[in-house]
Design a protein around this motif. Structure first.
Motif, PDB file in Angstrom:
ATOM      1  N   LEU A 288       0.856  -1.185   0.000  1.00 17.70           N
ATOM      2  CA  LEU A 288       0.000   0.000   0.000  1.00 17.70           C
ATOM      3  C   LEU A 288       0.895   1.240   0.000  1.00 17.70           C
ATOM      4  CD1 LEU A 288      -1.473  -2.346   1.879  1.00 17.70           C
ATOM      5  CD2 LEU A 288      -3.189  -0.557   2.150  1.00 17.70           C
ATOM      6  N   PRO A 289       1.528   1.541  -1.120  1.00 15.53           N
ATOM      7  CA  PRO A 289       2.455   2.678  -1.162  1.00 15.53           C
ATOM      8  C   PRO A 289       1.733   3.992  -0.910  1.00 15.53           C
ATOM      9  CG  PRO A 289       2.026   1.857  -3.375  1.00 15.53           C
ATOM     10  CD  PRO A 289       1.409   0.878  -2.433  1.00 15.53           C
ATOM     11  N   PHE A 290       2.425   4.887  -0.200  1.00 17.71           N
ATOM     12  CA  PHE A 290       1.877   6.209   0.098  1.00 17.71           C
ATOM     13  C   PHE A 290       2.890   7.255  -0.342  1.00 17.71           C
ATOM     14  CE2 PHE A 290       1.524   9.775   3.227  1.00 17.71           C
ATOM     15  CZ  PHE A 290       0.307  10.275   2.790  1.00 17.71           C
ATOM     16  N   TRP A 291       2.513   8.040  -1.353  1.00 16.78           N
ATOM     17  CA  TRP A 291       3.343   9.130  -1.852  1.00 16.78           C
ATOM     18  C   TRP A 291       4.741   8.617  -2.197  1.00 16.78           C
ATOM     19  CZ3 TRP A 291       1.125  13.996   0.844  1.00 16.78           C
ATOM     20  CH2 TRP A 291       1.064  15.062  -0.068  1.00 16.78           C
ATOM     21  N   GLY A 292       5.803   9.265  -1.761  1.00 15.53           N
ATOM     22  CA  GLY A 292       7.164   8.855  -2.062  1.00 15.53           C
ATOM     23  C   GLY A 292       8.139   9.773  -1.364  1.00 15.53           C
ATOM     24  N   SER A 293       9.428   9.500  -1.502  1.00 15.84           N
ATOM     25  CA  SER A 293      10.449  10.268  -0.797  1.00 15.84           C
ATOM     26  C   SER A 293      10.863  11.504  -1.599  1.00 15.84           C
ATOM     27  CB  SER A 293      11.680   9.406  -0.537  1.00 15.84           C
ATOM     28  OG  SER A 293      12.368   9.147  -1.749  1.00 15.84           O
ATOM     29  N   ARG A 294      11.598  12.387  -0.944  1.00 17.11           N
ATOM     30  CA  ARG A 294      12.104  13.587  -1.604  1.00 17.11           C
ATOM     31  C   ARG A 294      13.079  13.204  -2.710  1.00 17.11           C
ATOM     32  NH1 ARG A 294      16.517  16.581  -3.447  1.00 17.11           N
ATOM     33  NH2 ARG A 294      16.056  18.811  -3.309  1.00 17.11           N
ATOM     34  N   ASP A 295      13.945  12.218  -2.476  1.00 17.25           N
ATOM     35  CA  ASP A 295      14.894  11.786  -3.502  1.00 17.25           C
ATOM     36  C   ASP A 295      14.169  11.180  -4.698  1.00 17.25           C
ATOM     37  OD1 ASP A 295      17.000  12.662  -1.981  1.00 17.25           O
ATOM     38  OD2 ASP A 295      17.594  10.668  -1.278  1.00 17.25           O
ATOM     39  N   GLU A 296      13.083  10.462  -4.447  1.00 17.87           N
ATOM     40  CA  GLU A 296      12.305   9.904  -5.553  1.00 17.87           C
ATOM     41  C   GLU A 296      11.664  11.017  -6.371  1.00 17.87           C
ATOM     42  OE1 GLU A 296      10.840   5.482  -4.171  1.00 17.87           O
ATOM     43  OE2 GLU A 296       9.889   7.200  -3.191  1.00 17.87           O
ATOM     44  N   LEU A 297      11.247  12.104  -5.713  1.00 19.28           N
ATOM     45  CA  LEU A 297      10.689  13.233  -6.453  1.00 19.28           C
ATOM     46  C   LEU A 297      11.750  13.834  -7.376  1.00 19.28           C
ATOM     47  CD1 LEU A 297       8.492  15.237  -7.146  1.00 19.28           C
ATOM     48  CD2 LEU A 297       9.069  16.535  -5.072  1.00 19.28           C
ATOM     49  N   ALA A 298      12.979  13.920  -6.899  1.00 21.76           N
ATOM     50  CA  ALA A 298      14.057  14.406  -7.761  1.00 21.76           C
ATOM     51  C   ALA A 298      14.241  13.492  -8.972  1.00 21.76           C
ATOM     52  CB  ALA A 298      15.355  14.506  -6.963  1.00 21.76           C
ATOM     53  N   ASP A 299      14.097  12.173  -8.767  1.00 22.43           N
ATOM     54  CA  ASP A 299      14.178  11.223  -9.883  1.00 22.43           C
ATOM     55  C   ASP A 299      13.055  11.468 -10.893  1.00 22.43           C
ATOM     56  OD1 ASP A 299      16.357  10.012  -8.682  1.00 22.43           O
ATOM     57  OD2 ASP A 299      15.190   8.353  -7.836  1.00 22.43           O
ATOM     58  N   VAL A 300      11.855  11.732 -10.384  1.00 21.13           N
ATOM     59  CA  VAL A 300      10.704  11.964 -11.263  1.00 21.13           C
ATOM     60  C   VAL A 300      10.917  13.239 -12.087  1.00 21.13           C
ATOM     61  CG1 VAL A 300       8.233  12.457 -11.326  1.00 21.13           C
ATOM     62  CG2 VAL A 300       9.107  10.722  -9.762  1.00 21.13           C
ATOM     63  N   VAL A 301      11.408  14.283 -11.443  1.00 22.64           N
ATOM     64  CA  VAL A 301      11.692  15.530 -12.162  1.00 22.64           C
ATOM     65  C   VAL A 301      12.726  15.277 -13.253  1.00 22.64           C
ATOM     66  CG1 VAL A 301      12.699  17.837 -11.942  1.00 22.64           C
ATOM     67  CG2 VAL A 301      11.021  17.043 -10.270  1.00 22.64           C
ATOM     68  N   ALA A 302      13.759  14.507 -12.929  1.00 23.48           N
ATOM     69  CA  ALA A 302      14.789  14.190 -13.921  1.00 23.48           C
ATOM     70  C   ALA A 302      14.200  13.420 -15.100  1.00 23.48           C
ATOM     71  CB  ALA A 302      15.914  13.398 -13.269  1.00 23.48           C
ATOM     72  N   LEU A 303      13.298  12.479 -14.826  1.00 23.30           N
ATOM     73  CA  LEU A 303      12.631  11.741 -15.904  1.00 23.30           C
ATOM     74  C   LEU A 303      11.842  12.681 -16.801  1.00 23.30           C
ATOM     75  CD1 LEU A 303      11.175   8.472 -14.297  1.00 23.30           C
ATOM     76  CD2 LEU A 303      12.754   8.607 -16.230  1.00 23.30           C
ATOM     77  N   SER A 304      11.143  13.608 -16.182  1.00 26.54           N
ATOM     78  CA  SER A 304      10.347  14.553 -16.950  1.00 26.54           C
ATOM     79  C   SER A 304      11.234  15.453 -17.804  1.00 26.54           C
ATOM     80  CB  SER A 304       9.487  15.404 -16.005  1.00 26.54           C
ATOM     81  OG  SER A 304       8.687  16.318 -16.726  1.00 26.54           O
ATOM     82  N   ARG A 305      12.324  15.924 -17.235  1.00 23.39           N
ATOM     83  CA  ARG A 305      13.227  16.802 -17.969  1.00 23.39           C
ATOM     84  C   ARG A 305      13.910  16.069 -19.118  1.00 23.39           C
ATOM     85  NH1 ARG A 305      16.703  21.063 -14.798  1.00 23.39           N
ATOM     86  NH2 ARG A 305      16.546  21.915 -16.914  1.00 23.39           N
ATOM     87  N   SER A 306      14.049  14.745 -18.990  1.00 26.49           N
ATOM     88  CA  SER A 306      14.675  13.953 -20.057  1.00 26.49           C
ATOM     89  C   SER A 306      13.716  13.697 -21.212  1.00 26.49           C
ATOM     90  CB  SER A 306      15.161  12.614 -19.495  1.00 26.49           C
ATOM     91  OG  SER A 306      14.065  11.727 -19.265  1.00 26.49           O
ATOM     92  N   GLY A 307      12.424  13.978 -21.003  1.00 26.96           N
ATOM     93  CA  GLY A 307      11.420  13.725 -22.024  1.00 26.96           C
ATOM     94  C   GLY A 307      10.731  12.385 -21.897  1.00 26.96           C
ATOM     95  N   ALA A 308      11.088  11.603 -20.850  1.00 28.52           N
ATOM     96  CA  ALA A 308      10.504  10.275 -20.676  1.00 28.52           C
ATOM     97  C   ALA A 308       9.081  10.326 -20.141  1.00 28.52           C
ATOM     98  CB  ALA A 308      11.374   9.440 -19.744  1.00 28.52           C
ATOM     99  N   LEU A 309       8.685  11.449 -19.533  1.00 27.55           N
ATOM    100  CA  LEU A 309       7.337  11.600 -18.976  1.00 27.55           C
ATOM    101  C   LEU A 309       6.642  12.778 -19.639  1.00 27.55           C
ATOM    102  CD1 LEU A 309       7.726  11.196 -15.099  1.00 27.55           C
ATOM    103  CD2 LEU A 309       6.969   9.488 -16.761  1.00 27.55           C
ATOM    104  N   LYS A 310       5.400  12.569 -19.983  1.00 28.70           N
ATOM    105  CA  LYS A 310       4.571  13.629 -20.536  1.00 28.70           C
ATOM    106  C   LYS A 310       3.258  13.665 -19.767  1.00 28.70           C
ATOM    107  CE  LYS A 310       2.859  16.690 -23.427  1.00 28.70           C
ATOM    108  NZ  LYS A 310       3.308  18.095 -23.405  1.00 28.70           N
ATOM    109  N   VAL A 311       3.058  14.700 -18.970  1.00 30.22           N
ATOM    110  CA  VAL A 311       1.836  14.842 -18.182  1.00 30.22           C
ATOM    111  C   VAL A 311       0.733  15.418 -19.061  1.00 30.22           C
ATOM    112  CG1 VAL A 311       0.748  15.954 -16.192  1.00 30.22           C
ATOM    113  CG2 VAL A 311       3.139  15.209 -16.059  1.00 30.22           C
ATOM    114  N   GLU A 312      -0.383  14.711 -19.147  1.00 30.09           N
ATOM    115  CA  GLU A 312      -1.555  15.265 -19.816  1.00 30.09           C
ATOM    116  C   GLU A 312      -2.389  15.981 -18.772  1.00 30.09           C
ATOM    117  OE1 GLU A 312      -3.752  13.639 -22.820  1.00 30.09           O
ATOM    118  OE2 GLU A 312      -2.121  12.487 -23.739  1.00 30.09           O
TER     119      GLU A 312
END
Length: 342
Positions: A288-312
């Motif tokens: 039952l995962p709840f949210w995530g860590s600050r370091d994981e958020l940095a990973d998500v931002v990096a993914l988005s900046r790389s173009g791997a994530l596109k938020v609709e």
């Protein structure tokens, strides 16, 4: 946009601009995501949550640092997203940036920004510490804000099963909305597994396909057979359930492979009876995962900046929050609703 009390609708309220002290940081909000968790808070009966109204809603925030207290080592003008789960700040997990699993969570009257404490559905939000901030560079605010929950929660859920996903693995993503469409993209970017998307809405299945799902199928009474048929009868290696209703939990357990992972992310009120033997396949793991860590958020931002994530995202002015909430309740949104102050 504040929740004045339990059982009352959020209202626009004018407040004094917060003044940061000590290690606090003031962020001018550029965009704030709207989440089903906001609806759960608004709809809650008195006594069912530890929060104490009134407080400002909004826990998915992107903005710009405008001021800070003397103890905060930050740069005015830097654009950031905010790690929303604020814990006690002093336990081991909080000092590791894992406020989402704060050891003192049961003692607190909040779960984080916008969840018991003043959040980002406003022109400004006061952040208690710079450790909650992640720089975003030139990322669009409307795409960056949902990364802090829709993106982070999905990433945390995927990270928990990622070591067990190989090229011969199949994952079912149930519910392709604000979180689910990002989970599909993360699974494609971070693992070699096959991704099957399940939803009751045709537009959500189209979103899943745009997000990279190998197969999308409408949720029916026969869907578990579809999952097994597409895996040569074995069932899927993991289920990411972003709905959490009785029907999706039933689908997940019937479609899961032995020694598989059932990851419950959604808070749809469904219940699952765990017993041995029972409905769950042998060797099953439930998380039952709840949210995530600050370091994981940095990973998500990096993914988005790389173009791997596109938020609709569909954007609304902050004053149209009730319209956005209605669209979210009725399932009329494709992706995430994002509110823009001013």
């Amino acid at each position: 946009m504040r929740l004045p009390d339990w059982g009352r609708s959020p209202v626009v309220t004018e407040l004094a601009r917060p003044l940061p002290r000590d290690g606090q940081v003031l962020v001018r909000v550029e965009a704030v995501g709207l989440c089903r968790s906001d609806l759960h808070v608004i709809d809650a009966d008195r006594g069912t949550m530890p929060f104490r109204p009134p407080f400002t809603l909004g826990h998915e925030v992107a903005g710009r640092i405008t001021a800070h207290g003397p103890a905060a080592a930050v740069t005015v003008g830097r654009r950031v997203v905010i790690h929303g789960p604020w814990g006690c700040g002093s336990c081991l997990r909080c000092t590791q940036g894992r406020d989402n699993y704060c050891d003192r969570r049961a003692e607190l009257s909040w779960a984080g920004m916008g969840l018991g404490l003043d959040g980002g559905m406003a022109e400004y939000v006061l952040v208690p510490s710079a450790r909650h901030l992640v720089p975003i560079g030139d990322l669009d605010a409307g795409e960056a804000a949902p990364l802090t929950d829709a993106g982070l929660t999905s990433y945390h859920a995927v990270a928990g099963i990622r070591p067990r996903l190989g090229a011969d693995s199949t994952v079912a993503v149930i519910g392709v909305g604000g979180l689910g469409h990002l989970a599909v993209q993360m699974l494609r970017a971070l693992t070699p597994c096959r991704v099957i998307a399940v939803d009751v809405r045709e537009e959500a299945l189209a979103l899943a396909e745009r997000s990279g799902a190998h197969l999308s199928t409408k949720a029916t009474t026969d869907t578990s057979r579809v999952l097994r048929a597409t895996t040569s009868g074995t069932g899927v290696d993991a289920v990411l359930d972003f709905v959490g209703s009785r029907s999706t939990l039933d689908l997940g357990t019937r479609g899961l492979r032995a020694d598989g992972d059932l990851v419950l992310v959604g808070s749809g009120g469904g219940e699952l009876t765990v017993r041995k033997p029972g409905s769950l396949p042998p060797g099953s793991r439930i998380s039952l995962p709840f949210w995530g860590s600050r370091d994981e958020l940095a990973d998500v931002v990096a993914l988005s900046r790389s173009g791997a994530l596109k938020v609709e995202a569909e954007r609304f002015p902050l004053t149209a929050v009730h319209e956005a909430m209605s669209a979210l309740r009725d399932g009329r949104l494709s992706g995430r609703a994002v509110l823009v102050p001013g």
